[in-house]
Design a protein around this motif. Structure first.
Motif, PDB file in Angstrom:
ATOM      1  N   ASP A 130       1.403 -47.360 -27.736  1.00  0.00           N
ATOM      2  CA  ASP A 130       1.727 -45.873 -28.849  1.00  0.00           C
ATOM      3  C   ASP A 130       0.768 -45.491 -28.517  1.00  0.00           C
ATOM      4  O   ASP A 130      -0.137 -44.487 -28.867  1.00  0.00           O
ATOM      5  CB  ASP A 130       0.419 -47.039 -29.957  1.00  0.00           C
ATOM      6  N   ALA A 131       0.617 -45.136 -26.919  1.00  0.00           N
ATOM      7  CA  ALA A 131       0.518 -44.110 -25.977  1.00  0.00           C
ATOM      8  C   ALA A 131       0.800 -43.548 -24.648  1.00  0.00           C
ATOM      9  O   ALA A 131       1.411 -44.611 -24.161  1.00  0.00           O
ATOM     10  CB  ALA A 131      -1.590 -43.891 -25.699  1.00  0.00           C
ATOM     11  N   LEU A 132       1.130 -42.186 -24.908  1.00  0.00           N
ATOM     12  CA  LEU A 132       2.256 -42.060 -23.339  1.00  0.00           C
ATOM     13  C   LEU A 132       1.508 -40.682 -23.366  1.00  0.00           C
ATOM     14  O   LEU A 132       0.897 -39.303 -24.187  1.00  0.00           O
ATOM     15  CB  LEU A 132       3.534 -41.257 -24.118  1.00  0.00           C
ATOM     16  N   VAL A 133       0.857 -40.499 -21.428  1.00  0.00           N
ATOM     17  CA  VAL A 133       1.334 -39.126 -20.805  1.00  0.00           C
ATOM     18  C   VAL A 133       2.431 -38.334 -21.057  1.00  0.00           C
ATOM     19  O   VAL A 133       3.785 -38.658 -21.134  1.00  0.00           O
ATOM     20  CB  VAL A 133       0.971 -39.406 -19.657  1.00  0.00           C
ATOM     21  N   VAL A 134       2.410 -37.179 -21.640  1.00  0.00           N
ATOM     22  CA  VAL A 134       3.327 -36.274 -22.493  1.00  0.00           C
ATOM     23  C   VAL A 134       3.455 -34.828 -21.224  1.00  0.00           C
ATOM     24  O   VAL A 134       4.423 -34.456 -21.005  1.00  0.00           O
ATOM     25  CB  VAL A 134       3.702 -35.962 -23.526  1.00  0.00           C
ATOM     26  N   ALA A 135       2.738 -34.991 -20.411  1.00  0.00           N
ATOM     27  CA  ALA A 135       1.756 -33.450 -19.451  1.00  0.00           C
ATOM     28  C   ALA A 135       0.828 -33.467 -18.413  1.00  0.00           C
ATOM     29  O   ALA A 135       0.257 -34.329 -19.232  1.00  0.00           O
ATOM     30  CB  ALA A 135       2.234 -32.484 -20.177  1.00  0.00           C
ATOM     31  N   ILE A 136       1.266 -33.347 -17.276  1.00  0.00           N
ATOM     32  CA  ILE A 136       0.042 -32.585 -16.554  1.00  0.00           C
ATOM     33  C   ILE A 136      -0.389 -31.406 -16.676  1.00  0.00           C
ATOM     34  O   ILE A 136       0.733 -30.780 -17.077  1.00  0.00           O
ATOM     35  CB  ILE A 136       0.241 -33.219 -15.667  1.00  0.00           C
ATOM     36  N   VAL A 137      -1.459 -30.809 -16.987  1.00  0.00           N
ATOM     37  CA  VAL A 137      -2.012 -29.892 -17.875  1.00  0.00           C
ATOM     38  C   VAL A 137      -2.129 -29.003 -16.211  1.00  0.00           C
ATOM     39  O   VAL A 137      -2.494 -29.082 -15.808  1.00  0.00           O
ATOM     40  CB  VAL A 137      -3.356 -29.677 -18.947  1.00  0.00           C
ATOM     41  N   ASP A 138      -1.550 -27.669 -16.693  1.00  0.00           N
ATOM     42  CA  ASP A 138      -2.231 -26.457 -15.514  1.00  0.00           C
ATOM     43  C   ASP A 138      -3.460 -25.838 -15.851  1.00  0.00           C
ATOM     44  O   ASP A 138      -4.233 -25.249 -14.777  1.00  0.00           O
ATOM     45  CB  ASP A 138      -0.193 -25.456 -15.309  1.00  0.00           C
ATOM     46  N   THR A 139      -2.902 -24.999 -17.480  1.00  0.00           N
ATOM     47  CA  THR A 139      -4.264 -24.338 -17.864  1.00  0.00           C
ATOM     48  C   THR A 139      -4.851 -24.444 -18.812  1.00  0.00           C
ATOM     49  O   THR A 139      -3.963 -24.856 -19.964  1.00  0.00           O
ATOM     50  CB  THR A 139      -3.827 -22.790 -17.329  1.00  0.00           C
ATOM     51  N   VAL A 140      -5.991 -24.169 -19.624  1.00  0.00           N
ATOM     52  CA  VAL A 140      -6.203 -24.038 -20.775  1.00  0.00           C
ATOM     53  C   VAL A 140      -6.885 -22.875 -20.831  1.00  0.00           C
ATOM     54  O   VAL A 140      -8.251 -22.662 -19.995  1.00  0.00           O
ATOM     55  CB  VAL A 140      -7.691 -25.624 -21.215  1.00  0.00           C
ATOM     56  N   THR A 141      -7.053 -22.072 -22.265  1.00  0.00           N
ATOM     57  CA  THR A 141      -7.497 -21.202 -22.379  1.00  0.00           C
ATOM     58  C   THR A 141      -8.303 -21.177 -23.798  1.00  0.00           C
ATOM     59  O   THR A 141      -7.240 -21.432 -24.274  1.00  0.00           O
ATOM     60  CB  THR A 141      -5.867 -19.660 -22.357  1.00  0.00           C
ATOM     61  N   VAL A 142      -9.070 -20.507 -23.796  1.00  0.00           N
ATOM     62  CA  VAL A 142     -10.118 -21.300 -24.804  1.00  0.00           C
ATOM     63  C   VAL A 142     -11.025 -19.613 -24.995  1.00  0.00           C
ATOM     64  O   VAL A 142     -11.119 -18.549 -24.199  1.00  0.00           O
ATOM     65  CB  VAL A 142     -11.488 -21.702 -25.132  1.00  0.00           C
ATOM     66  N   ASN A 143     -10.261 -18.881 -26.236  1.00  0.00           N
ATOM     67  CA  ASN A 143     -10.613 -17.168 -27.172  1.00  0.00           C
ATOM     68  C   ASN A 143     -10.309 -16.379 -25.438  1.00  0.00           C
ATOM     69  O   ASN A 143     -11.147 -15.368 -25.272  1.00  0.00           O
ATOM     70  CB  ASN A 143     -12.057 -17.597 -27.316  1.00  0.00           C
ATOM     71  N   ASN A 144      -9.000 -17.005 -25.634  1.00  0.00           N
ATOM     72  CA  ASN A 144      -8.487 -15.878 -23.883  1.00  0.00           C
ATOM     73  C   ASN A 144      -9.476 -15.147 -22.965  1.00  0.00           C
ATOM     74  O   ASN A 144      -9.017 -14.912 -22.027  1.00  0.00           O
ATOM     75  CB  ASN A 144      -8.753 -14.443 -25.065  1.00  0.00           C
ATOM     76  N   SER A 145     -10.030 -16.940 -23.169  1.00  0.00           N
ATOM     77  CA  SER A 145     -10.917 -16.952 -21.750  1.00  0.00           C
ATOM     78  C   SER A 145     -10.135 -18.143 -20.758  1.00  0.00           C
ATOM     79  O   SER A 145     -10.379 -18.966 -21.353  1.00  0.00           O
ATOM     80  CB  SER A 145     -12.353 -16.708 -21.222  1.00  0.00           C
ATOM     81  N   SER A 146     -10.465 -18.789 -19.704  1.00  0.00           N
ATOM     82  CA  SER A 146      -9.592 -20.046 -18.734  1.00  0.00           C
ATOM     83  C   SER A 146     -10.677 -21.413 -18.488  1.00  0.00           C
ATOM     84  O   SER A 146     -11.566 -20.682 -18.095  1.00  0.00           O
ATOM     85  CB  SER A 146      -9.553 -19.498 -17.581  1.00  0.00           C
ATOM     86  N   LEU A 147     -10.270 -21.942 -19.696  1.00  0.00           N
ATOM     87  CA  LEU A 147     -11.237 -22.887 -19.527  1.00  0.00           C
ATOM     88  C   LEU A 147     -10.904 -24.182 -18.158  1.00  0.00           C
ATOM     89  O   LEU A 147     -12.082 -25.056 -17.467  1.00  0.00           O
ATOM     90  CB  LEU A 147     -11.079 -23.794 -20.869  1.00  0.00           C
ATOM     91  N   TYR A 148      -9.967 -23.985 -17.557  1.00  0.00           N
ATOM     92  CA  TYR A 148      -9.494 -24.764 -17.063  1.00  0.00           C
ATOM     93  C   TYR A 148      -7.955 -24.924 -16.088  1.00  0.00           C
ATOM     94  O   TYR A 148      -7.293 -24.118 -16.928  1.00  0.00           O
ATOM     95  CB  TYR A 148      -8.950 -25.930 -17.657  1.00  0.00           C
ATOM     96  N   LYS A 149      -8.270 -24.697 -15.044  1.00  0.00           N
ATOM     97  CA  LYS A 149      -7.134 -24.123 -14.364  1.00  0.00           C
ATOM     98  C   LYS A 149      -6.312 -25.400 -13.381  1.00  0.00           C
ATOM     99  O   LYS A 149      -7.517 -25.278 -11.831  1.00  0.00           O
ATOM    100  CB  LYS A 149      -7.160 -23.243 -13.546  1.00  0.00           C
ATOM    101  N   LYS A 150      -5.623 -25.949 -13.372  1.00  0.00           N
ATOM    102  CA  LYS A 150      -5.315 -27.047 -12.427  1.00  0.00           C
ATOM    103  C   LYS A 150      -5.970 -26.856 -10.856  1.00  0.00           C
ATOM    104  O   LYS A 150      -5.586 -27.266 -10.353  1.00  0.00           O
ATOM    105  CB  LYS A 150      -4.138 -27.464 -12.836  1.00  0.00           C
ATOM    106  N   TYR A 151      -5.019 -25.358 -10.329  1.00  0.00           N
ATOM    107  CA  TYR A 151      -4.941 -25.107  -8.976  1.00  0.00           C
ATOM    108  C   TYR A 151      -5.697 -24.438  -8.938  1.00  0.00           C
ATOM    109  O   TYR A 151      -6.367 -22.578  -9.270  1.00  0.00           O
ATOM    110  CB  TYR A 151      -3.561 -24.401  -8.767  1.00  0.00           C
ATOM    111  N   GLN A 152      -7.072 -23.823  -9.106  1.00  0.00           N
ATOM    112  CA  GLN A 152      -8.043 -23.333  -8.985  1.00  0.00           C
ATOM    113  C   GLN A 152      -8.305 -22.134  -8.264  1.00  0.00           C
ATOM    114  O   GLN A 152      -8.111 -23.186  -6.768  1.00  0.00           O
ATOM    115  CB  GLN A 152      -9.521 -23.538  -8.870  1.00  0.00           C
TER     116      GLN A 152
END
Lengths: 97, 97, 97, 97, 97
Positions: free
Chosen positions: C75-97
């Protein structure tokens, strides 16, 4: 299913084609003593519930088991307008008081 | 369905093949008085919602009832961009104020 | 879908036959500001996520919409490894900082 | 599934056709020590549970896996009347004390 | 899936026919540091878990993806007995200490 009170409506023109022709109600959940809960749902309504009425809401895939909601991208459906709720053999709610 | 506000985007290159071509939006849920809630969802979007817009989100198997999401490993889908929300016959939200 | 961080692994030999060959990851959920949440999930992973990576998790029947998870009691599956998360047009997370 | 206690009934005449002939019970959930929890569910009942009895409730698509609930817009179903609950090899609940 | 500890058993004679022959376990959920959580589930078990063992539980339609649970009105299933849980490369739990 959950008990809820009809709070208002949600209108959208830019939507998934499967939602065309769906009336969308904003519902607030009610607990077992009839108090409003701090949580709500937007549900499709083909039963014809009006503002302030108590309704029953089905969620998840159950929301698509009705003829008019089958195959639509819906996860919540008004399935009944409540006439009465009885708790421990005494009346909690009567639509026609 | 739930009301939410578009917060941002999530991008991934290494993913399940079924997610290829999906735009993924980071959404924050809104309560029935229009306040932001401390919970969010990442949902696929084929409707074309922009940052700060109010949207409707379907979750669970409903997320795969749209032509473009059918058969994808998705559990959340933006199904509408909200125009208006009315509560107790007065306007809570209007996209074009 | 939800954002989560890979915390560790779960191993089992005595299991439902449908779980044979499934790598099971212990994930901790992340909120929209990147903080760890006090809730977790055990999800199957065919994408190849490593410890501390940010991933996207699909739950419910969505977890079985991938070729390799179809028909399994998951009932749960990893469907992606996250590269980037952007919030209000600014970067919250970058896999390769 | 969840343990719950039968609290009362919900009656509706204006409803989705798929709910015709369904007895609807108002249930309050019980925790693992037998205490009542502040949350409830309205579930269809074809097993014949009475007020104050402990029952097991299945929710989601499971609620439609019974012959009499198949295809109905239901998301909660009473699936058993509980005889006994044993915790750490000692009796928590016995229907016939 | 969720990690849980086997707490006890639930027995019922008056039940939906689809539950015939199902062993029902009362489980208490565990968090990612191995602490018991104040929430539980009643799940069918065909794997053969014993009291105090750590198990993995699948919920929702996943509970019916096993040969022996297919078509039953079940929404929770024990899918594995846990051997080890590793967090940040160190052992959180080992069945055979």
């Amino acid at each position: 299913m959950q008990l809820a009170k009809v709070l208002g409506t949600v209108v959208s023109t830019q939507k998934d084609p499967s939602l065309t022709g769906c009336k969308l109600l904003l519902l607030q959940f009610i607990d077992e003593s009839g108090e409003l809960l701090p949580s709500y749902e937007v549900a499709a309504d083909f039963v014809g519930a009006g503002t302030d009425e108590w309704v029953l809401v089905s969620r998840g895939s159950a929301a698509r088991q009705s003829e008019r909601s089958d195959g639509r991208a819906l996860d919540a459906l008004v399935v009944a307008i409540v006439d009465t709720v009885t708790v421990n053999n005494s009346s909690l709610y009567k639509k026609y008081q």
